[in-house]
Design a protein around this motif. Sequence first.
Motif, PDB file in Angstrom:
ATOM      1  N   TYR B  35      24.805 -26.644   0.957  1.00 45.41           N
ATOM      2  CA  TYR B  35      24.068 -27.473   1.900  1.00 45.41           C
ATOM      3  C   TYR B  35      24.252 -26.856   3.280  1.00 45.41           C
ATOM      4  O   TYR B  35      25.215 -26.131   3.528  1.00 45.41           O
ATOM      5  N   ARG B  36      23.344 -27.184   4.185  1.00 41.08           N
ATOM      6  CA  ARG B  36      23.572 -26.774   5.565  1.00 41.08           C
ATOM      7  C   ARG B  36      23.264 -27.937   6.508  1.00 41.08           C
ATOM      8  O   ARG B  36      22.515 -28.845   6.175  1.00 41.08           O
ATOM      9  N   SER B  48      21.287 -25.505  -5.894  1.00 42.34           N
ATOM     10  CA  SER B  48      22.298 -25.877  -6.877  1.00 42.34           C
ATOM     11  C   SER B  48      22.355 -24.795  -7.953  1.00 42.34           C
ATOM     12  O   SER B  48      21.364 -24.104  -8.223  1.00 42.34           O
ATOM     13  N   PHE B  49      23.498 -24.667  -8.575  1.00 42.66           N
ATOM     14  CA  PHE B  49      23.781 -23.534  -9.474  1.00 42.66           C
ATOM     15  C   PHE B  49      24.557 -24.044 -10.652  1.00 42.66           C
ATOM     16  O   PHE B  49      25.547 -24.764 -10.496  1.00 42.66           O
ATOM     17  N   TYR B  50      24.082 -23.678 -11.846  1.00 44.90           N
ATOM     18  CA  TYR B  50      24.746 -24.124 -13.064  1.00 44.90           C
ATOM     19  C   TYR B  50      24.570 -23.077 -14.145  1.00 44.90           C
ATOM     20  O   TYR B  50      23.488 -22.497 -14.279  1.00 44.90           O
ATOM     21  N   ASN B  51      25.606 -22.831 -14.882  1.00 48.48           N
ATOM     22  CA  ASN B  51      25.520 -21.911 -16.018  1.00 48.48           C
ATOM     23  C   ASN B  51      24.998 -20.545 -15.574  1.00 48.48           C
ATOM     24  O   ASN B  51      24.147 -19.940 -16.236  1.00 48.48           O
ATOM     25  N   ASN B  52      25.502 -20.106 -14.434  1.00 49.32           N
ATOM     26  CA  ASN B  52      25.185 -18.780 -13.889  1.00 49.32           C
ATOM     27  C   ASN B  52      23.733 -18.588 -13.488  1.00 49.32           C
ATOM     28  O   ASN B  52      23.234 -17.453 -13.459  1.00 49.32           O
ATOM     29  N   GLU B  53      23.059 -19.674 -13.173  1.00 52.00           N
ATOM     30  CA  GLU B  53      21.718 -19.527 -12.636  1.00 52.00           C
ATOM     31  C   GLU B  53      21.379 -20.692 -11.726  1.00 52.00           C
ATOM     32  O   GLU B  53      21.999 -21.757 -11.807  1.00 52.00           O
ATOM     33  N   ILE B  54      20.398 -20.474 -10.870  1.00 51.45           N
ATOM     34  CA  ILE B  54      19.944 -21.519  -9.973  1.00 51.45           C
ATOM     35  C   ILE B  54      19.243 -22.606 -10.776  1.00 51.45           C
ATOM     36  O   ILE B  54      18.350 -22.323 -11.576  1.00 51.45           O
ATOM     37  N   SER B  55      19.659 -23.851 -10.578  1.00 52.59           N
ATOM     38  CA  SER B  55      19.006 -24.952 -11.291  1.00 52.59           C
ATOM     39  C   SER B  55      18.001 -25.682 -10.409  1.00 52.59           C
ATOM     40  O   SER B  55      17.043 -26.266 -10.900  1.00 52.59           O
ATOM     41  N   PHE B  91      27.859 -25.997   4.056  1.00 52.11           N
ATOM     42  CA  PHE B  91      28.818 -26.685   3.201  1.00 52.11           C
ATOM     43  C   PHE B  91      28.622 -26.270   1.750  1.00 52.11           C
ATOM     44  O   PHE B  91      27.504 -26.279   1.239  1.00 52.11           O
ATOM     45  N   CYS B  92      29.700 -25.962   1.109  1.00 51.52           N
ATOM     46  CA  CYS B  92      29.724 -25.753  -0.329  1.00 51.52           C
ATOM     47  C   CYS B  92      30.188 -27.049  -0.986  1.00 51.52           C
ATOM     48  O   CYS B  92      30.993 -27.796  -0.406  1.00 51.52           O
ATOM     49  N   ALA B  93      29.695 -27.328  -2.173  1.00 53.63           N
ATOM     50  CA  ALA B  93      30.123 -28.521  -2.898  1.00 53.63           C
ATOM     51  C   ALA B  93      30.144 -28.218  -4.380  1.00 53.63           C
ATOM     52  O   ALA B  93      29.456 -27.312  -4.851  1.00 53.63           O
ATOM     53  N   GLY B 101      29.828 -40.023 -13.315  1.00 52.84           N
ATOM     54  CA  GLY B 101      31.133 -39.699 -13.876  1.00 52.84           C
ATOM     55  C   GLY B 101      32.095 -39.171 -12.835  1.00 52.84           C
ATOM     56  O   GLY B 101      33.266 -39.468 -12.847  1.00 52.84           O
ATOM     57  N   GLU B 102      31.574 -38.378 -11.940  1.00 52.92           N
ATOM     58  CA  GLU B 102      32.438 -37.768 -10.929  1.00 52.92           C
ATOM     59  C   GLU B 102      31.705 -37.727  -9.608  1.00 52.92           C
ATOM     60  O   GLU B 102      30.508 -37.920  -9.552  1.00 52.92           O
ATOM     61  N   LYS B 103      32.461 -37.448  -8.580  1.00 48.49           N
ATOM     62  CA  LYS B 103      31.811 -37.363  -7.281  1.00 48.49           C
ATOM     63  C   LYS B 103      31.603 -35.916  -6.903  1.00 48.49           C
ATOM     64  O   LYS B 103      32.151 -35.001  -7.508  1.00 48.49           O
ATOM     65  N   LEU B 104      30.762 -35.738  -5.910  1.00 52.77           N
ATOM     66  CA  LEU B 104      30.493 -34.430  -5.348  1.00 52.77           C
ATOM     67  C   LEU B 104      31.568 -34.140  -4.309  1.00 52.77           C
ATOM     68  O   LEU B 104      31.736 -34.906  -3.362  1.00 52.77           O
ATOM     69  N   PHE B 105      32.283 -33.064  -4.505  1.00 49.21           N
ATOM     70  CA  PHE B 105      33.331 -32.667  -3.568  1.00 49.21           C
ATOM     71  C   PHE B 105      32.772 -31.633  -2.600  1.00 49.21           C
ATOM     72  O   PHE B 105      32.206 -30.623  -3.025  1.00 49.21           O
ATOM     73  N   PHE B 106      32.976 -31.869  -1.322  1.00 55.12           N
ATOM     74  CA  PHE B 106      32.504 -30.940  -0.301  1.00 55.12           C
ATOM     75  C   PHE B 106      33.659 -30.157   0.295  1.00 55.12           C
ATOM     76  O   PHE B 106      34.759 -30.693   0.474  1.00 55.12           O
ATOM     77  N   GLY B 107      33.398 -28.913   0.636  1.00 57.31           N
ATOM     78  CA  GLY B 107      34.325 -28.146   1.443  1.00 57.31           C
ATOM     79  C   GLY B 107      34.202 -28.526   2.910  1.00 57.31           C
ATOM     80  O   GLY B 107      33.341 -29.333   3.283  1.00 57.31           O
ATOM     81  N   SER B 108      35.059 -27.954   3.728  1.00 59.05           N
ATOM     82  CA  SER B 108      35.062 -28.274   5.159  1.00 59.05           C
ATOM     83  C   SER B 108      33.992 -27.531   5.933  1.00 59.05           C
ATOM     84  O   SER B 108      33.789 -27.812   7.109  1.00 59.05           O
ATOM     85  N   GLY B 109      33.341 -26.586   5.287  1.00 57.73           N
ATOM     86  CA  GLY B 109      32.209 -25.927   5.917  1.00 57.73           C
ATOM     87  C   GLY B 109      32.544 -24.612   6.582  1.00 57.73           C
ATOM     88  O   GLY B 109      33.691 -24.338   6.951  1.00 57.73           O
TER      89      GLY B 109
END
Lengths: 116, 115
Positions: B35-36, B48-55, B91-93, B101-109
């Motif tokens: 995110y920016r 967003s990225f999943y299973n080694n590709e952009i989703s 920001f990376c998350a 099930g879970e929350k989105l965890f963000f980095g500090s940027g």
Amino acid sequence: AQSVTQPDIHITVSEGASLELRCNYSYGATPYLFWYVQSPGQGLQLLLKYFSGDTLVQGIKGFEAEFKRSQSSFNLRKPSVHWSDAAEYFCAVASRGNQAGTALIFGKGTTLSVSS
Amino acid sequence: EPEVTQTPSHQVTQMGQEVILRCVPISNHLYFYWYRQILGQKVEFLVSFYNNEISEKSEIFDDQFSVERPDGSNFTLKIRSTKLEDSAMYFCASMGSSPSGEKLFFGSGTQLSVL
């Protein structure tokens, strides 16, 4: 398209007073809604989330939010604000509901200032 | 609580240069995001990225941007030729599965400044 509107750019509240931050969403199906807080120089921290069930959701730091489908709203509230609550608050909706890996669409944020 | 780690915290670059922003997501997570946030504006989804590709990607994520998971721990965002308007906090998350099930965890940027 999904979107989130936070009508208030900046709100100032006296310490100890109650707080309500507004959030309106646009989403075709059951929305999955979130409130995040961002303190200066920090990342985003999840306050609470709504998926289903009870429309009044409790979160961390004494915050709660109420989902009102009829008004497409998910307003954040706190009965008594502390000076440490001064921060930027973001409402968000999951772009693809509860689908694994969904992205979040954020509102523009509301800056909360707390006066003594 | 587990953390998403981003490096560097600040990066200054000249317009036209390539930059790589680095992130270490939470180790057992499967979904990764960038995110920016341009100063004074909302947090915007990039990719967003999943299973080694952009989703999923937004309109912002044009050909100048790319993401990679070069090994089992790092997740990078590359901007090929930076522009002034790329100046923002990035920001990376990461997320384990679905948001219920879970929350989105963000980095500090990472604060990127393009001069």
